[in-house]
Scaffold this motif. Structure first.
Motif, PDB file in Angstrom:
ATOM      1  N   LEU A   1      58.332  -0.848  45.183  1.00 38.93           N
ATOM      2  CA  LEU A   1      56.920  -0.635  44.882  1.00 38.93           C
ATOM      3  C   LEU A   1      56.327   0.571  45.622  1.00 38.93           C
ATOM      4  O   LEU A   1      55.545   1.317  45.027  1.00 38.93           O
ATOM      5  CB  LEU A   1      56.122  -1.902  45.194  1.00 38.93           C
ATOM      6  CG  LEU A   1      56.021  -2.923  44.056  1.00 38.93           C
ATOM      7  CD1 LEU A   1      55.339  -4.188  44.539  1.00 38.93           C
ATOM      8  CD2 LEU A   1      55.270  -2.343  42.872  1.00 38.93           C
TER       9      LEU A   1
ATOM     10  N   ARG B   1      63.080  -2.026  42.227  1.00 40.66           N
ATOM     11  CA  ARG B   1      62.328  -2.975  43.059  1.00 40.66           C
ATOM     12  C   ARG B   1      61.741  -2.273  44.286  1.00 40.66           C
ATOM     13  O   ARG B   1      61.763  -2.799  45.403  1.00 40.66           O
ATOM     14  CB  ARG B   1      63.218  -4.138  43.501  1.00 40.66           C
ATOM     15  CG  ARG B   1      63.948  -4.839  42.370  1.00 40.66           C
ATOM     16  CD  ARG B   1      63.002  -5.570  41.456  1.00 40.66           C
ATOM     17  NE  ARG B   1      63.711  -6.308  40.413  1.00 40.66           N
ATOM     18  CZ  ARG B   1      63.112  -6.961  39.420  1.00 40.66           C
ATOM     19  NH1 ARG B   1      61.791  -6.975  39.352  1.00 40.66           N
ATOM     20  NH2 ARG B   1      63.816  -7.590  38.510  1.00 40.66           N
TER      21      ARG B   1
ATOM     22  N   GLU C   1      47.808  -3.267  43.852  1.00 38.63           N
ATOM     23  CA  GLU C   1      47.541  -4.705  43.761  1.00 38.63           C
ATOM     24  C   GLU C   1      48.851  -5.480  43.823  1.00 38.63           C
ATOM     25  O   GLU C   1      48.964  -6.496  44.521  1.00 38.63           O
ATOM     26  CB  GLU C   1      46.791  -5.010  42.463  1.00 38.63           C
ATOM     27  CG  GLU C   1      46.440  -6.473  42.293  1.00 38.63           C
ATOM     28  CD  GLU C   1      45.780  -6.745  40.947  1.00 38.63           C
ATOM     29  OE1 GLU C   1      45.583  -7.934  40.629  1.00 38.63           O
ATOM     30  OE2 GLU C   1      45.480  -5.776  40.224  1.00 38.63           O
ATOM     31  N   ASP C   2      49.869  -5.003  43.083  1.00 36.80           N
ATOM     32  CA  ASP C   2      51.177  -5.660  43.125  1.00 36.80           C
ATOM     33  C   ASP C   2      51.786  -5.591  44.513  1.00 36.80           C
ATOM     34  O   ASP C   2      52.524  -6.494  44.934  1.00 36.80           O
ATOM     35  CB  ASP C   2      52.123  -4.999  42.119  1.00 36.80           C
ATOM     36  CG  ASP C   2      51.693  -5.230  40.680  1.00 36.80           C
ATOM     37  OD1 ASP C   2      50.959  -6.205  40.431  1.00 36.80           O
ATOM     38  OD2 ASP C   2      52.071  -4.419  39.808  1.00 36.80           O
ATOM     39  N   LEU C   3      51.490  -4.516  45.237  1.00 43.41           N
ATOM     40  CA  LEU C   3      52.025  -4.341  46.578  1.00 43.41           C
ATOM     41  C   LEU C   3      51.305  -5.199  47.604  1.00 43.41           C
ATOM     42  O   LEU C   3      51.741  -5.323  48.743  1.00 43.41           O
ATOM     43  CB  LEU C   3      51.938  -2.858  46.969  1.00 43.41           C
ATOM     44  CG  LEU C   3      52.734  -2.362  48.163  1.00 43.41           C
ATOM     45  CD1 LEU C   3      54.226  -2.627  47.973  1.00 43.41           C
ATOM     46  CD2 LEU C   3      52.488  -0.877  48.385  1.00 43.41           C
TER      47      LEU C   3
ATOM     48  N   ARG D   1      38.843  -6.718  35.909  1.00 42.30           N
ATOM     49  CA  ARG D   1      39.943  -6.650  36.889  1.00 42.30           C
ATOM     50  C   ARG D   1      39.385  -6.558  38.308  1.00 42.30           C
ATOM     51  O   ARG D   1      39.912  -7.190  39.232  1.00 42.30           O
ATOM     52  CB  ARG D   1      40.808  -5.435  36.580  1.00 42.30           C
ATOM     53  CG  ARG D   1      42.136  -5.402  37.316  1.00 42.30           C
ATOM     54  CD  ARG D   1      43.054  -6.525  36.837  1.00 42.30           C
ATOM     55  NE  ARG D   1      44.366  -6.461  37.432  1.00 42.30           N
ATOM     56  CZ  ARG D   1      45.448  -5.963  36.831  1.00 42.30           C
ATOM     57  NH1 ARG D   1      45.358  -5.481  35.612  1.00 42.30           N
ATOM     58  NH2 ARG D   1      46.619  -5.971  37.442  1.00 42.30           N
TER      59      ARG D   1
ATOM     60  N   TYR E   1      45.206  -5.297  48.363  1.00 44.32           N
ATOM     61  CA  TYR E   1      44.059  -5.666  47.535  1.00 44.32           C
ATOM     62  C   TYR E   1      42.802  -4.882  47.910  1.00 44.32           C
ATOM     63  O   TYR E   1      42.029  -4.478  47.034  1.00 44.32           O
ATOM     64  CB  TYR E   1      43.794  -7.172  47.662  1.00 44.32           C
ATOM     65  CG  TYR E   1      44.971  -8.012  47.240  1.00 44.32           C
ATOM     66  CD1 TYR E   1      45.391  -8.028  45.916  1.00 44.32           C
ATOM     67  CD2 TYR E   1      45.687  -8.774  48.165  1.00 44.32           C
ATOM     68  CE1 TYR E   1      46.476  -8.785  45.518  1.00 44.32           C
ATOM     69  CE2 TYR E   1      46.776  -9.532  47.783  1.00 44.32           C
ATOM     70  CZ  TYR E   1      47.170  -9.537  46.453  1.00 44.32           C
ATOM     71  OH  TYR E   1      48.254 -10.276  46.071  1.00 44.32           O
TER      72      TYR E   1
ATOM     73  N   LYS F   1      59.500   0.436  39.946  1.00 36.02           N
ATOM     74  CA  LYS F   1      58.973  -0.905  40.191  1.00 36.02           C
ATOM     75  C   LYS F   1      59.925  -1.992  39.681  1.00 36.02           C
ATOM     76  O   LYS F   1      60.251  -2.932  40.407  1.00 36.02           O
ATOM     77  CB  LYS F   1      57.610  -1.067  39.517  1.00 36.02           C
ATOM     78  CG  LYS F   1      57.055  -2.488  39.610  1.00 36.02           C
ATOM     79  CD  LYS F   1      55.784  -2.652  38.797  1.00 36.02           C
ATOM     80  CE  LYS F   1      55.333  -4.118  38.803  1.00 36.02           C
ATOM     81  NZ  LYS F   1      54.120  -4.335  37.979  1.00 36.02           N
ATOM     82  N   HIS F   2      60.382  -1.863  38.452  1.00 35.24           N
ATOM     83  CA  HIS F   2      61.106  -2.967  37.816  1.00 35.24           C
ATOM     84  C   HIS F   2      62.610  -2.914  38.038  1.00 35.24           C
ATOM     85  O   HIS F   2      63.250  -3.963  38.148  1.00 35.24           O
ATOM     86  CB  HIS F   2      60.798  -2.985  36.326  1.00 35.24           C
ATOM     87  CG  HIS F   2      59.380  -3.322  36.014  1.00 35.24           C
ATOM     88  ND1 HIS F   2      58.863  -4.586  36.144  1.00 35.24           N
ATOM     89  CD2 HIS F   2      58.347  -2.537  35.599  1.00 35.24           C
ATOM     90  CE1 HIS F   2      57.577  -4.592  35.811  1.00 35.24           C
ATOM     91  NE2 HIS F   2      57.240  -3.363  35.480  1.00 35.24           N
TER      92      HIS F   2
ATOM     93  N   PHE G   1      46.800  -0.573  40.077  1.00 33.08           N
ATOM     94  CA  PHE G   1      47.444  -1.848  39.773  1.00 33.08           C
ATOM     95  C   PHE G   1      48.748  -2.014  40.552  1.00 33.08           C
ATOM     96  O   PHE G   1      49.129  -3.137  40.905  1.00 33.08           O
ATOM     97  CB  PHE G   1      47.684  -1.952  38.273  1.00 33.08           C
ATOM     98  CG  PHE G   1      46.433  -1.736  37.468  1.00 33.08           C
ATOM     99  CD1 PHE G   1      45.336  -2.576  37.613  1.00 33.08           C
ATOM    100  CD2 PHE G   1      46.324  -0.667  36.587  1.00 33.08           C
ATOM    101  CE1 PHE G   1      44.182  -2.370  36.898  1.00 33.08           C
ATOM    102  CE2 PHE G   1      45.162  -0.456  35.867  1.00 33.08           C
ATOM    103  CZ  PHE G   1      44.087  -1.310  36.016  1.00 33.08           C
ATOM    104  N   LEU G   2      49.432  -0.888  40.834  1.00 33.98           N
ATOM    105  CA  LEU G   2      50.630  -0.982  41.656  1.00 33.98           C
ATOM    106  C   LEU G   2      50.275  -1.370  43.091  1.00 33.98           C
ATOM    107  O   LEU G   2      51.019  -2.113  43.741  1.00 33.98           O
ATOM    108  CB  LEU G   2      51.386   0.346  41.636  1.00 33.98           C
ATOM    109  CG  LEU G   2      52.108   0.673  40.328  1.00 33.98           C
ATOM    110  CD1 LEU G   2      52.691   2.079  40.371  1.00 33.98           C
ATOM    111  CD2 LEU G   2      53.205  -0.335  40.037  1.00 33.98           C
TER     112      LEU G   2
END
Length: 236
Positions: free
Chosen positions: A156, A154, A188-190, A221, A193, A150-151, A185-186
């Motif tokens: 996801l 980059r 959600e980041d992607l 959450r 939703y 992820k970080h 949560f990943l």
């Protein structure tokens, strides 16, 4: 010396002068890095272990860890042959299946090379393969690979793939909830939703969570993930 003919002494002096001249003009020696050898078959290593496979695994681990520092030269990790590195890590795990250090090296050392994302991905896939062989104990290294994907990469979707493997295979009391819930949560980041809401709602409804603080955190959450309903205009 008096018995030595003068012509012989002159020849020796000339040879010494020529030798010194050649050495003076010769370029300084340059250290050459040796290639990482192809790992032998596991059966060969087991025979060579003489009944002490764990001891040989530890020796090979130290040798591999120090291979980048050879006499007179230091080899960047990125220049190593990664398929061979993975082969040696695999052999070490074959000698000591309970060992954790080879998977740690794959995720935290060889998988952290800067400027070479293909090598980081290669090691992350190796970590995934070894995680599937013993998910109850090797989950921390795959969780690290998910975070790295992820970080640092980059990527996801790749991080979600590793997190899904944690969700599907990591079991036992030693696996924390955050590792099994990382995929939510990943997503959600992607931007997925709806998928995150469904997964999180299903987790809360399953009754598998017992920690009140964890339930409260996940409930909050989930509420943040709920879509905003447009106002009807009737609210004062």
């Amino acid at each position: 010396m008096a018995a030595v003919p003068a012509a012989t002494l002159a020849a020796l002096a000339l040879a010494l002068a020529l030798h010194l001249g050649l050495q003076w003009h010769r370029p300084p020696p340059k250290a050459q890095a040796g290639d990482l050898p192809v790992p032998p078959a596991l059966a060969v290593l087991r025979v060579a272990a003489l009944g002490e496979p764990i001891g040989l695994a530890q020796i090979l681990t130290l040798w591999l860890q120090a291979f980048d520092n050879q006499p007179g030269v230091s080899i960047p990790f990125a220049e190593l042959d990664y398929p061979r590195v993975a082969g040696w890590l695999d052999r070490i795990l074959g000698l000591d299946p309970a060992g954790q250090y080879p998977v740690l090296m794959a995720s935290h050392v060889y998988g952290q090379v800067y400027g070479h994302p293909e090598k980081s991905r290669f090691m992350a896939e190796f970590v995934l393969e070894k995680f599937l062989e013993d998910p109850g104990r090797r989950w921390p290294w795959l969780a690290h690979s998910a975070i790295m994907a992820k970080h640092r990469l980059r990527d996801l979707p790749l991080a979600v793939r590793y997190a899904d493997a944690l969700r599907d295979h990591a079991r036992g009391p030693g696996v924390p909830g955050w590792a099994r819930q990382m995929h939510i949560f990943l997503r959600e980041d992607l931007g997925e939703y709806e998928a995150a809401r469904v997964l999180l709602g299903g987790l809360l409804a399953s009754g598998t969570l017992t920690d009140p603080s964890e339930i409260r955190f996940l409930t909050e959450r989930l509420e943040r993930l709920q879509p905003h309903r447009p106002s009807t205009g009737n609210t004062p």
